[in-house]
Design an enzyme around this catalytic site. Structure first.
Site, short mmCIF file in Angstrom:
data_model
loop_
_atom_site.label_atom_id
_atom_site.label_comp_id
_atom_site.label_asym_id
_atom_site.label_seq_id
_atom_site.Cartn_x
_atom_site.Cartn_y
_atom_site.Cartn_z
N ASP A 157 0.84 -1.20 0.00
CA ASP A 157 0.00 0.00 0.00
C ASP A 157 0.87 1.25 0.00
O ASP A 157 2.02 1.22 0.44
CB ASP A 157 -0.85 0.09 1.28
CG ASP A 157 -1.75 -1.10 1.45
OD1 ASP A 157 -2.09 -1.71 0.44
OD2 ASP A 157 -2.08 -1.39 2.60
N TYR A 158 0.24 2.35 -0.37
CA TYR A 158 0.89 3.66 -0.38
C TYR A 158 1.61 3.95 0.94
O TYR A 158 2.73 4.42 0.97
CB TYR A 158 -0.21 4.71 -0.61
CG TYR A 158 0.28 6.07 -0.99
CD1 TYR A 158 0.97 6.28 -2.18
CD2 TYR A 158 0.02 7.17 -0.16
CE1 TYR A 158 1.40 7.55 -2.53
CE2 TYR A 158 0.45 8.43 -0.51
CZ TYR A 158 1.14 8.62 -1.69
OH TYR A 158 1.56 9.87 -2.03
#
Ligand code: URA
Length: 247
Positions: free
Chosen positions: A105-106
């Site tokens: 994820d970011y």
């Protein structure tokens, strides 16, 4: 250099060696415009045009393998339509067309493998090889024995129950619990969703191990090439060990 047709196709990242053989047998592969259905014929990809389903495959690049310590705030896709920073911006000197193996994820940090070896990538991501990934989660909310048991045995998510996981409590950090979680599935935001399912919020998530690779002393945002022995182990995990002898 002459190589077997199936090796040229898998080396170009189009399919695994076995899938490439199926493509050849199915009459989907041509050399200089003529369909080749025999397995094991040898060609020089620099001298002949090899095509799959009528589309020429690219010339084979040297295969490269990097281990990156991804920082927060960057995407683990190769490109972003909205101009956000991606992990490839952290490897500016790498000219080969590389891709991350799977996603973080970011806001997730940690170990990301980056390569242009499509066959290895497919093997490592294939569910049948159950490649392990270990995460360190800093979690808000009390983790009772019941919750740990659920995380270990499987929690219901909207896309189905999770497979059994290895879950280990580490010493607390301030008011947060620290938990090491090892899974072999690769569902979207899986670790965060597993904790949410037992009522806990993940405040920080770091991948510390992937397919036997470890971050070690590699600083956040930095990368290094894999060693030969790391690569050999990855190939074995991705079901490619038996293909080495045929190269
Ligand atoms: N699980 C998550 O929730 N996020 C990641 O980035 C990886 C695994």
């Amino acid at each position: 250099m002459e190589e077997r047709l199936q090796k040229i196709i898998s080396g170009a990242g189009i399919a695994s060696r076995r899938a490439a053989e199926q493509m050849i047998l199915a009459g989907r592969v041509s050399v200089d415009g003529r369909v080749v259905t025999e397995l094991g014929t040898k060609w020089d990809a620099a001298l002949h045009e090899i095509a799959v389903d009528g589309r020429p495959i690219g010339r084979q690049e040297r295969r490269v393998y990097f281990l990156l310590n991804k920082p927060k705030g960057c995407l683990s896709s190769a490109k972003d339509g909205r101009g956000r920073k991606t992990v490839l911006d952290l490897l500016p000197e790498v000219r080969a067309r590389v891709y991350p193996v799977g996603r973080l994820d970011y806001q997730t940090e940690g170990l990301l493998l980056i390569t242009n070896d499509g066959a290895l990538m497919q093997g490592l991501l294939h569910p049948k090889y159950e490649v392990e990934k270990t995460y360190l989660a800093k979690v808000d909310g009390a983790l009772t024995e019941d919750k740990l048991k659920m995380l270990r045995e499987g929690v219901p998510l909207e896309d189905g129950m999770t497979a059994p996981a290895k879950v280990r409590m580490l010493p607390e950090k301030g008011r947060f619990s620290q938990v090491e979680v090892t899974i072999h599935e690769g569902r979207n935001r899986q670790v965060r969703r597993m904790f949410a399912a037992v009522g806990c919020d993940v405040r920080r998530l770091e991948r510390v191990r992937f397919a036997g690779l470890e971050l070690g002393e590699l600083a956040r945002g930095r990368h290094r090439e894999l060693t030969e022995s790391e690569l050999a182990k990855l190939r074995a995990l991705a079901g490619m060990a038996d293909e080495e002898g045929k190269r």
